[in-house]
Design a protein around this motif. Structure first.
Motif, mmCIF file in Angstrom:
data_model
loop_
_atom_site.group_PDB
_atom_site.id
_atom_site.type_symbol
_atom_site.label_atom_id
_atom_site.label_comp_id
_atom_site.label_asym_id
_atom_site.label_seq_id
_atom_site.Cartn_x
_atom_site.Cartn_y
_atom_site.Cartn_z
ATOM 1 N N THR A 183 0.359 -16.600 -61.485
ATOM 2 C CA THR A 183 -0.299 -15.158 -60.184
ATOM 3 C C THR A 183 0.836 -14.771 -58.776
ATOM 4 O O THR A 183 0.533 -14.189 -58.138
ATOM 5 N N ASP A 232 6.869 -13.004 -59.596
ATOM 6 C CA ASP A 232 8.118 -13.184 -60.745
ATOM 7 C C ASP A 232 7.405 -13.306 -61.734
ATOM 8 O O ASP A 232 7.278 -12.715 -62.910
ATOM 9 N N ASP A 278 -2.888 -27.734 -62.785
ATOM 10 C CA ASP A 278 -1.696 -27.485 -61.596
ATOM 11 C C ASP A 278 -0.432 -28.432 -61.872
ATOM 12 O O ASP A 278 -0.948 -29.222 -63.172
ATOM 13 N N LYS A 332 14.359 -28.883 -55.151
ATOM 14 C CA LYS A 332 15.455 -27.819 -56.926
ATOM 15 C C LYS A 332 16.111 -28.083 -57.538
ATOM 16 O O LYS A 332 16.290 -28.331 -58.396
ATOM 17 N N PHE A 346 19.585 -15.749 -57.738
ATOM 18 C CA PHE A 346 19.561 -15.891 -55.422
ATOM 19 C C PHE A 346 18.564 -15.058 -55.079
ATOM 20 O O PHE A 346 17.673 -14.327 -56.380
HETATM 21 P P1 NAP Z 1 5.583 -17.075 -54.944
HETATM 22 O O1 NAP Z 1 5.691 -15.959 -55.149
HETATM 23 O O2 NAP Z 1 5.771 -18.211 -54.304
HETATM 24 O O3 NAP Z 1 4.605 -17.804 -56.561
HETATM 25 C C1 NAP Z 1 4.710 -19.561 -56.611
HETATM 26 C C2 NAP Z 1 3.818 -19.286 -57.392
HETATM 27 O O4 NAP Z 1 4.380 -21.166 -58.044
HETATM 28 C C3 NAP Z 1 2.075 -19.062 -57.800
HETATM 29 O O5 NAP Z 1 1.607 -18.720 -58.951
HETATM 30 C C4 NAP Z 1 1.921 -20.245 -57.495
HETATM 31 O O6 NAP Z 1 0.629 -20.384 -57.344
HETATM 32 C C5 NAP Z 1 2.587 -21.318 -57.641
HETATM 33 N N1 NAP Z 1 2.312 -22.557 -57.976
HETATM 34 C C6 NAP Z 1 2.684 -23.385 -56.525
HETATM 35 N N2 NAP Z 1 2.306 -24.584 -56.490
HETATM 36 C C7 NAP Z 1 1.549 -24.880 -57.569
HETATM 37 C C8 NAP Z 1 0.657 -25.960 -58.621
HETATM 38 N N3 NAP Z 1 1.094 -26.579 -57.712
HETATM 39 N N4 NAP Z 1 0.902 -25.979 -59.604
HETATM 40 C C9 NAP Z 1 0.800 -24.514 -60.092
HETATM 41 N N5 NAP Z 1 0.827 -23.502 -59.737
HETATM 42 C C10 NAP Z 1 1.277 -23.827 -58.931
HETATM 43 O O7 NAP Z 1 7.474 -17.582 -56.352
HETATM 44 P P2 NAP Z 1 8.535 -16.491 -56.942
HETATM 45 O O8 NAP Z 1 9.204 -15.668 -55.601
HETATM 46 O O9 NAP Z 1 7.310 -15.919 -57.976
HETATM 47 O O10 NAP Z 1 9.256 -17.545 -57.470
HETATM 48 C C11 NAP Z 1 8.948 -17.432 -58.672
HETATM 49 C C12 NAP Z 1 9.953 -19.237 -59.006
HETATM 50 O O11 NAP Z 1 11.464 -18.917 -59.013
HETATM 51 C C13 NAP Z 1 9.740 -20.531 -58.227
HETATM 52 O O12 NAP Z 1 9.758 -22.187 -58.550
HETATM 53 C C14 NAP Z 1 11.044 -20.405 -56.534
HETATM 54 O O13 NAP Z 1 11.090 -21.092 -55.959
HETATM 55 C C15 NAP Z 1 11.960 -20.186 -57.301
HETATM 56 N N6 NAP Z 1 13.091 -18.941 -57.019
HETATM 57 C C16 NAP Z 1 12.960 -17.624 -56.322
HETATM 58 C C17 NAP Z 1 13.466 -17.416 -55.631
HETATM 59 C C18 NAP Z 1 12.919 -15.770 -54.487
HETATM 60 O O14 NAP Z 1 13.380 -15.246 -54.175
HETATM 61 N N7 NAP Z 1 11.962 -14.793 -55.524
HETATM 62 C C19 NAP Z 1 15.028 -17.482 -55.966
HETATM 63 C C20 NAP Z 1 15.739 -18.563 -56.453
HETATM 64 C C21 NAP Z 1 14.214 -19.206 -57.121
HETATM 65 P P3 NAP Z 1 -0.747 -20.103 -56.551
HETATM 66 O O15 NAP Z 1 -1.174 -18.805 -56.378
HETATM 67 O O16 NAP Z 1 -2.292 -20.624 -56.585
HETATM 68 O O17 NAP Z 1 -0.291 -19.933 -54.944
#
Ligand code: NAP
Ligand code: GDP
Length: 338
Positions: free
Chosen positions: A14, A17, A60, A155, A179
């Motif tokens: 959701t 990414d 979860d 992480k 990044f």
């Molecule tokens: P995001 O938009 O915050 O999405 C996080 C996702 O994780 C959501 O679908 C959330 O579900 C789910 N989630 C959180 N806790 C959970 C749990 N306990 N069980 C199951 N699902 C859970 O993050 P993003 O930007 O797409 O990033 C994707 C991944 O890449 C993450 O791991 C982030 O830390 C990593 N990352 C992101 C960036 C960036 O710049 N975007 C850079 C480096 C690494 P809900 O909708 O239910 O909350």
């Protein structure tokens, strides 16, 4: 399922990414299963538009039983572990939940793969935050890992265990050290989206309850001002749509490995403001104030990535440039709010 169709299991479907990756995998004819947290009301986040094309599984990352059950049943070709409490600022307020979801959540996936589906390939969402307050610039796969906040520490556990499980049990577990990457689907907790929403709200002259909410559920502008933290922080901002292709390529490689995914370009938060406000012809200095509340106990960076390994090995490079990305976000928020 059609013959030869690949299956992918995606956590964090959701999120920003997860939604771009789901679109990408569907375009490649994958059957995509997404782990969905159960809410009191149905909530599909960024994949609402794909809800008839995806298969959702309630669960979860905190629950090893459900992860193991789904992975055992599906025997997925590929697992993308994107689920995480992904916000640095919030990780100081929720350090234990962050460690559990972001750190142990990944380990639960690796354990399930090891025990019930050792042929599944795993992509782990690592982050430039692993490099903390590094003095080395740009950062690459060999830059020492030294986390500076609870999110990065969680992480780091997931990252190191990916390497440990890869070596110890001969599993295909790869990491992408991504990044910062952004898009119109970015949560307003992050600085790019907070700014694009504020710029759109200011341009449209929105008042009161019409002002969208940002970090901690607060309006993105207050008294006509956008309140930000560290304006000198330096980041390497790319486009999420480009980065999900890198995730997929990493799993198509002939062996598991770690890859930096970045643009190699660095900008300050001030430059980000200047770029975003100039899209609508406003002077950012008249609208931005510093609020100590958004200054972090420790700051990371300057974070800027050297993506030469993935370029050379897998032929990936970013397509969308900084200016184009910020314009895309501001224009999307203008359209959304008007
Ligand atoms: P995001 O938009 O915050 O999405 C996080 C996702 O994780 C959501 O679908 C959330 O579900 C789910 N989630 C959180 N806790 C959970 C749990 N306990 N069980 C199951 N699902 C859970 O993050 P993003 O930007 O797409 O990033 C994707 C991944 O890449 C993450 O791991 C982030 O830390 C990593 N990352 C992101 C960036 C960036 O710049 N975007 C850079 C480096 C690494 P809900 O909708 O239910 O909350
Ligand atoms: P991060 O790099 O994953 O922490 O992504 P963010 O978008 O949350 O933060 C990027 C940078 O912007 C960090 O160095 C923050 O300190 C800085 N920043 C400055 N003001 C703000 C703000 O109001 N909100 C957020 N989220 N970050 C801010």
């Amino acid at each position: 399922m059609s013959k030869g169709q690949k299956t992918a299991f995606v956590t964090g479907i959701t999120g920003q990414d997860g939604s771009y990756l789901a679109e990408f995998l569907l375009s490649k004819n994958y059957r995509v299963y997404g782990l969905l947290r159960r809410n009191s009301l149905p909530s599909f986040g960024n994949v609402a538009h794909l809800r008839h094309e995806l298969d959702f599984l309630f669960g979860d990352l905190a629950d090893p039983a459900c992860l193991s059950m789904y992975i055992s049943k599906l025997q997925p070709d590929e697992i993308y572990n994107l689920g995480s409490q992904s916000h640095v600022h919030e990780s100081w307020a929720q350090p234990i939940a962050t460690a559990d979801q972001t750190g142990l959540g990944a380990l639960r996936i690796y354990e399930a793969v090891r025990n019930v589906s050792p042929k599944s390939k795993v992509y782990q969402a690592s982050t430039s935050e692993l490099f903390g307050e590094t003095k080395i610039s740009p950062q690459n796969e060999d830059t020492p890992i030294c986390p500076a906040n609870p999110y990065a520490a969680a992480k780091a556990l997931a990252h190191f265990d990916a390497q440990v499980y890869r070596k110890s049990f001969d599993l295909f577990i790869s990491t992408g050290i991504l990044f910062n990457h952004e898009s119109p689907r970015r949560s307003p907790d992050f600085v790019t989206r907070k700014i694009s929403l504020a710029v759109a709200a200011l341009k449209l002259g929105l008042k009161g309850s019409r002002i969208p909410l940002g970090q901690s559920g607060r309006p993105v502008i207050s008294g006509g001002k956008l309140e930000l933290g560290n304006l000198d922080a330096k980041r390497d901002w790319g486009f999420a749509g480009d980065y999900v292709e890198a995730m997929w390529l990493i799993l198509q490689h002939d062996h598991p490995d770690d890859f930096v995914v970045a643009t190699g370009e660095v900008h300050t938060v001030s430059e980000l403001c200047e770029t975003a406000f100039s899209v609508v012809g406003l002077d950012w200095k008249k609208h931005v104030v510093v609020d100590k509340e958004w200054i972090r106990p420790t700051e990371t960076g300057p974070l800027v990535g050297d993506y030469s390994k993935i370029k050379k090995t897998l032929g990936w490079q970013p397509k969308v440039k900084f200016q184009e990305l910020i314009e895309m976000m501001v224009r999307s928020d203008l359209a959304r709010l008007s």
